[in-house]
Design an enzyme around this catalytic site. Structure first.
Site, PDB file in Angstrom:
ATOM      1  N   GLU A   1      -3.785  -9.415   4.097  1.00 55.29           N
ATOM      2  CA  GLU A   1      -4.490  -9.082   5.345  1.00 55.29           C
ATOM      3  C   GLU A   1      -5.610 -10.055   5.663  1.00 55.29           C
ATOM      4  O   GLU A   1      -5.903 -10.319   6.832  1.00 55.29           O
ATOM      5  CB  GLU A   1      -5.045  -7.651   5.270  1.00 55.29           C
TER       6      GLU A   1
ATOM      7  N   GLU B   1       0.837  -1.210   0.000  1.00 51.73           N
ATOM      8  CA  GLU B   1       0.000   0.000   0.000  1.00 51.73           C
ATOM      9  C   GLU B   1       0.870   1.258   0.000  1.00 51.73           C
ATOM     10  O   GLU B   1       0.531   2.264  -0.615  1.00 51.73           O
ATOM     11  CB  GLU B   1      -0.936  -0.030   1.221  1.00 51.73           C
TER      12      GLU B   1
HETATM   13  N1  3HC Z   1       5.569  -7.180  10.962  1.00 51.01           N
HETATM   14  C1  3HC Z   1       6.530  -7.508  11.848  1.00 51.01           C
HETATM   15  N2  3HC Z   1       7.214  -8.664  11.808  1.00 51.01           N
HETATM   16  C2  3HC Z   1       6.907  -9.504  10.823  1.00 51.01           C
HETATM   17  C3  3HC Z   1       5.925  -9.223   9.866  1.00 51.01           C
HETATM   18  C4  3HC Z   1       5.246  -7.986   9.953  1.00 51.01           C
HETATM   19  N3  3HC Z   1       4.304  -7.632   9.096  1.00 51.01           N
HETATM   20  N4  3HC Z   1       5.853 -10.265   9.019  1.00 51.01           N
HETATM   21  C5  3HC Z   1       6.754 -11.154   9.442  1.00 51.01           C
HETATM   22  N5  3HC Z   1       7.385 -10.708  10.524  1.00 51.01           N
HETATM   23  C6  3HC Z   1       8.450 -11.366  11.272  1.00 51.01           C
HETATM   24  C7  3HC Z   1       8.038 -12.705  11.825  1.00 51.01           C
HETATM   25  O1  3HC Z   1       7.353 -12.549  13.055  1.00 51.01           O
HETATM   26  C8  3HC Z   1       9.362 -13.403  11.964  1.00 51.01           C
HETATM   27  O2  3HC Z   1       9.979 -12.895  13.115  1.00 51.01           O
HETATM   28  P1  3HC Z   1      10.994 -13.804  13.933  1.00 51.01           P
HETATM   29  O3  3HC Z   1      12.123 -14.118  13.023  1.00 51.01           O
HETATM   30  O4  3HC Z   1      11.347 -12.969  15.086  1.00 51.01           O
HETATM   31  O5  3HC Z   1      10.210 -15.028  14.283  1.00 51.01           O
HETATM   32  C9  3HC Z   1      10.151 -12.882  10.776  1.00 51.01           C
HETATM   33  O6  3HC Z   1       9.467 -11.699  10.351  1.00 51.01           O
HETATM   34  C10 3HC Z   1      10.218 -13.821   9.626  1.00 51.01           C
HETATM   35  O7  3HC Z   1       8.914 -14.278   9.350  1.00 51.01           O
HETATM   36  P2  3HC Z   1       8.685 -15.743   8.781  1.00 51.01           P
HETATM   37  O8  3HC Z   1       9.298 -16.730   9.693  1.00 51.01           O
HETATM   38  O9  3HC Z   1       7.251 -15.852   8.467  1.00 51.01           O
HETATM   39  O10 3HC Z   1       9.601 -15.698   7.473  1.00 51.01           O
HETATM   40  P3  3HC Z   1       9.259 -16.028   5.984  1.00 51.01           P
HETATM   41  O11 3HC Z   1      10.420 -15.601   5.187  1.00 51.01           O
HETATM   42  O12 3HC Z   1       8.768 -17.440   5.882  1.00 51.01           O
HETATM   43  O13 3HC Z   1       8.004 -15.107   5.585  1.00 51.01           O
HETATM   44  C11 3HC Z   1       6.709 -13.131   5.286  1.00 51.01           C
HETATM   45  C12 3HC Z   1       8.105 -13.721   5.551  1.00 51.01           C
HETATM   46  C13 3HC Z   1       6.242 -13.563   3.882  1.00 51.01           C
HETATM   47  C14 3HC Z   1       6.790 -11.651   5.383  1.00 51.01           C
HETATM   48  C15 3HC Z   1       5.707 -13.733   6.304  1.00 51.01           C
HETATM   49  O14 3HC Z   1       6.240 -13.536   7.598  1.00 51.01           O
HETATM   50  C16 3HC Z   1       4.358 -13.110   6.268  1.00 51.01           C
HETATM   51  O15 3HC Z   1       3.507 -13.542   5.518  1.00 51.01           O
HETATM   52  N6  3HC Z   1       4.128 -12.092   7.104  1.00 51.01           N
HETATM   53  C17 3HC Z   1       2.848 -11.488   7.278  1.00 51.01           C
HETATM   54  C18 3HC Z   1       2.657 -10.453   6.245  1.00 51.01           C
HETATM   55  C19 3HC Z   1       1.353  -9.768   6.479  1.00 51.01           C
HETATM   56  O16 3HC Z   1       0.365 -10.367   6.838  1.00 51.01           O
HETATM   57  N7  3HC Z   1       1.346  -8.471   6.250  1.00 51.01           N
HETATM   58  C20 3HC Z   1       0.179  -7.693   6.402  1.00 51.01           C
HETATM   59  C21 3HC Z   1       0.177  -7.097   7.740  1.00 51.01           C
HETATM   60  S1  3HC Z   1      -1.356  -6.286   8.062  1.00 51.01           S
HETATM   61  C22 3HC Z   1      -1.200  -4.823   7.254  1.00 51.01           C
HETATM   62  O17 3HC Z   1      -0.241  -4.572   6.583  1.00 51.01           O
HETATM   63  C23 3HC Z   1      -2.318  -3.896   7.508  1.00 51.01           C
HETATM   64  C24 3HC Z   1      -2.340  -2.784   6.532  1.00 51.01           C
HETATM   65  O18 3HC Z   1      -3.174  -3.106   5.464  1.00 51.01           O
HETATM   66  C25 3HC Z   1      -2.837  -1.538   7.188  1.00 51.01           C
END
Ligand code: 3HC
Ligand code: NAI
Length: 694
Positions: free
Chosen positions: A126, A106
């Site tokens: 999300e 975004e």
């Molecule tokens: N914020 C903070 N930390 C995050 C994060 C985020 N959005 N996404 C992942 N992390 C952290 C994890 O907690 C993990 O931390 P750790 O090493 O301390 O355990 C580290 O990043 C690595 O994560 P993964 O083990 O999952 O590593 P991968 O490489 O397998 O995957 C990823 C990385 C694809 C980014 C996956 O973590 C993921 O899908 N994350 C969620 C992404 C997400 O849902 N984003 C949307 C958030 S809501 C939003 O943005 C609202 C907005 O619309 C207003």
């Protein structure tokens, strides 16, 4: 510490997002971006601004760790940051590599231009957290890639390689090679050509006949959303993008986002996301603990569990040697593995080539000598301490130094098993769930002497075979089965008091459990629980049980495998048919005990069964058998069919309020006289302090 770096290359300011691991858009990072854009706009030497992340991620989105805290909305919030980037009078360019998701994507939509590496991973995920894009994604995305593509992307939430957007205007250019060099070259072009700033907010959404499409989408979504409210809100937000001016659409999106953030379903999904990651961490085993190399695995016992366990490693490309005592059992076990793969082949889930590769990695043996080279040996023989003793003594003789010796025992004392060897530091429990090649859960049972590097190695290999590993201390039943015992016990009392097996199962299944306790018993085999109870009657005579289940077993009603148990089963079918004979047996049984049956509500069934899990879970937590409440929830979500939208028993209790939970338990204690219902001390303490498990 600053979460951004600011550098000027010629006439281009480069703001580097620097908030490991994935550039979550937390408060510091948001401040850094705004400060960078302001600085660049104030510097007459700067003519363009590039936003770039790390090799791993442009940004994984809003910082999930901040959710629910005041920092998540503290200004500059994400909406403000995006407005600042969009309003910049100098061109803003997002240079995207690695992960670009959610709020991260975004943010790029607020930039005037976007360039990407073809393999950058693009998503609006999300929905997987029970939310919708809440920083303009539902309003800007349809304006740039169209309504249908946006809705698809938002409803699925799956990552898409940037290259797949080549036919849409989402990316202005793809960069081959170094992203920063590409971004600087692109910025030079924008400046030289004086390209007009393209603000997506000013673009129009053109979608004739949108009403029919929206109606179709709503119907489709209603059919698949189940208990989750987010999908329908996604459609409604996209509808606003089509029918309302941009700013009004943004307001609607915001309202939906904040509303969803407060739903128990979203809280459950966020809890599960974080719980899965938290479970992989062991408090006293640092992330940099060296691990042992696991190149070859041995499995002892080619029965139900040994076969499934082997398949996990074969699927991950790890060679397996499987040992049985008799040729016939070995052939049968290997035959079952092959048959499972052939079934996948028939269903088109596996190619012949993969089948051959996997079977090629499997060796059968009856000689322990063939396990000499194994780095990890997992025992899955009969659940009998004498047999385990023989096996571990033999392993101690033949296994190479440093080999990890694991037991798949579901109830036996891992410390005792370790004591059969002269290397208890190398012994650990690896408790898989049946069917072991399918179920996600792996309880890693840490013995008193288990070495830290053994724990680190097993957690690492669990990831490789795609399991959710949860560490459990040594106790009878570990985390999952220790809790389920009380759930089953309470279900037994419900029958005594007047419910039928079908009523109990129906109530819990309606509530969300994949399977009620009696259907589950019939599936797993009622004889297993019977054997455990017989042991309990001797070892723990203070635990009260309803004895009707024993009567059922005395008649050989072991469940699906005998064609009847709590229910009836037609030959070859798994459908549970309520059996009037069992109901009559129950009527007679109550008469014998002098119990007048009463009508029991579904709400009472659910409350008693689920709170039984909670109370034992609290004891497990207090004893340090589980390191955190979310570990217990992960066990239940991944191993016991607990409904994801409720987030696990401990989160459910939190959501109900621990005061209320404890109060109900006291009521059950008074009504039943069962000591079990005294609220666990930890639960009582948290309830009194107005706190929660999480
Ligand atoms: N914020 C903070 N930390 C995050 C994060 C985020 N959005 N996404 C992942 N992390 C952290 C994890 O907690 C993990 O931390 P750790 O090493 O301390 O355990 C580290 O990043 C690595 O994560 P993964 O083990 O999952 O590593 P991968 O490489 O397998 O995957 C990823 C990385 C694809 C980014 C996956 O973590 C993921 O899908 N994350 C969620 C992404 C997400 O849902 N984003 C949307 C958030 S809501 C939003 O943005 C609202 C907005 O619309 C207003
Ligand atoms: P099973 O009876 O299907 O298989 C056991 C196999 O071990 C048999 O093929 C038997 O021939 C072999 N075996 C027995 N003694 C042996 C020895 N000394 N050397 C080599 N092979 C030997 O049993 P299942 O269900 O696979 O259980 C195995 C273990 O896994 C038990 O400890 C059980 O508690 C545990 N477990 C079982 C689960 C289940 O749902 N079945 C779930 C989780 C754990």
């Amino acid at each position: 510490m600053s979460a951004t770096q600011y550098q000027v290359h010629g006439n281009v300011a480069v703001i580097t997002l620097d908030n490991p691991p994935v550039n979550g858009l937390g408060y510091d990072l948001r401040c850094g971006i705004v400060a960078g854009v302001d600085q660049a706009n104030a510097d007459p030497a700067v003519q363009a601004i590039v936003l770039i992340g790390s090799a791993r991620a442009f940004s994984g989105g809003a910082d999930i760790r901040e959710f629910g805290s005041p920092r998540s909305i503290q200004e500059p919030n994400l909406l403000t940051v995006i407005r600042v980037v969009e309003a910049s009078v100098k061109p803003t360019i997002a240079a995207i590599g690695g992960v670009c998701m959610g709020g991260g994507l975004e943010l790029t939509l607020g930039c005037h231009f976007r360039i990407a590496l073809p393999d950058a991973s693009i998503a609006l995920p999300e929905i997987k957290l029970g939310l919708l894009p809440g920083a303009g994604g539902t309003q800007r995305m349809p304006r740039i890639i169209g309504v249908e593509a946006s809705l698809n992307m938002i409803l699925k939430g799956d990552p898409i390689p940037a290259a797949q957007f080549k036919d849409s205007p989402l990316f202005d250019e793809y960069v081959e090679g170094d992203l920063l060099s590409g971004a600087l070259a692109f910025a030079a072009k924008v400046v030289a050509e004086k390209r007009p700033l393209r603000r997506i907010r000013d673009m129009k959404v053109d979608y004739p006949n949108h009403e029919a499409f929206l109606q179709f989408s709503r119907n489709m979504v209603k059919g698949v959303a189940g208990p989750f409210p987010a999908p329908l809100k996604c459609v409604d937000a996209i509808a606003a993008a089509i029918t309302k001016p941009f700013d009004e659409g943004m307001k609607i999106e915001r309202e939906f986002f904040m509303g969803l953030m407060g739903t128990p379903e979203s809280r459950a999904l966020r809890h599960a996301f974080q719980g899965e990651r938290a479970a992989s961490k062991i408090p006293d085993v640092p992330d940099d603990t060296p691990t042992r190399k696991i190149a070859r695995v041995g499995v002892i016992g080619a029965g139900t569990m040994g076969g499934g366990i082997s398949m996990n490693f074969l699927n991950a490309g790890v060679p397996v040697t499987i040992l049985e005592m008799k040729q016939e059992a070995l052939d049968k076990g290997i035959g079952t593995i092959r048959k499972n793969y052939e079934n996948s082949l028939k269903k088109g889930k596996l190619t012949q080539e993969k089948l051959d590769t996997r079977m090629g990695l499997l060796t059968g043996t009856m000689s322990y000598d063939d396990l000499k080279d194994c780095d990890l040996i997992i025992e899955a023989v009969f659940e009998d301490m004498g047999v385990k003793e023989q096996v571990f003594k033999k392993l101690d003789e033949i296994a190479k130094p440093g080999a990890i010796l694991a037991s798949n025992t579901s109830t036996l004392d891992v410390n005792k098993i370790a004591s059969f060897t002269k290397r208890p530091q190398d012994v650990v429990g690896m408790h898989f769930f049946s069917p072991a090649n399918v179920m996600k859960l792996l309880e890693v049972v840490r013995g008193a002497a288990t070495a830290k590097d053994v724990m680190a190695t097993v957690m690492q290999i669990a990831k490789k075979i795609r399991k959710t590993a949860v560490v459990s201390g040594v106790c009878d039943g570990f985390i999952g089965n220790r809790m389920i015992e009380h759930y089953g016990r309470v279900a037994g009392f419900l029958l005594e008091e007047g419910a039928t097996p079908a009523q109990v199962d129906r109530a819990l299944e309606k509530w969300g459990m994949a399977m009620g306790p009696f259907r589950m018993g019939d599936l797993a085999g009622n004889d297993i629980g019977w054997a455990i109870r017989k042991r309990r009657y001797v070892e723990k005579p203070h635990i009260k049980y309803a004895k009707f289940a024993d009567r059922l077993c005395e008649q050989g009603r072991f469940g699906q495998k005998t064609g009847k148990g709590w229910y009836l089963y037609k030959a070859g079918e798994r459908k549970a048919i309520p059996d009037p004979e069992v109901e009559q047996m129950l009527v007679d049984y109550r008469k014998e005990l002098g119990i007048t049956p009463r009508k029991i509500s579904d709400a009472e069934i659910v409350e008693r069964c689920i709170y039984a899990l909670v109370n034992e879970g609290a004891r497990i937590l207090e004893e340090g058998i589980a390191a955190r409440a979310s570990d217990i929830d992960m066990v239940y979500l991944t191993g016991y069919g607990f409904p994801l939208f409720r987030g696990g028993p401990m989160l459910y209790a939190d959501q109900m309020g621990l005061y209320n939970v404890a109060r109900s338990m006291k009521g059950f204690a008074a009504a039943s006289g069962d000591d079990f219902w005294a609220p666990a001390p930890l639960l009582a303490k948290l309830a009194a302090e107005g706190k929660s498990f999480s």
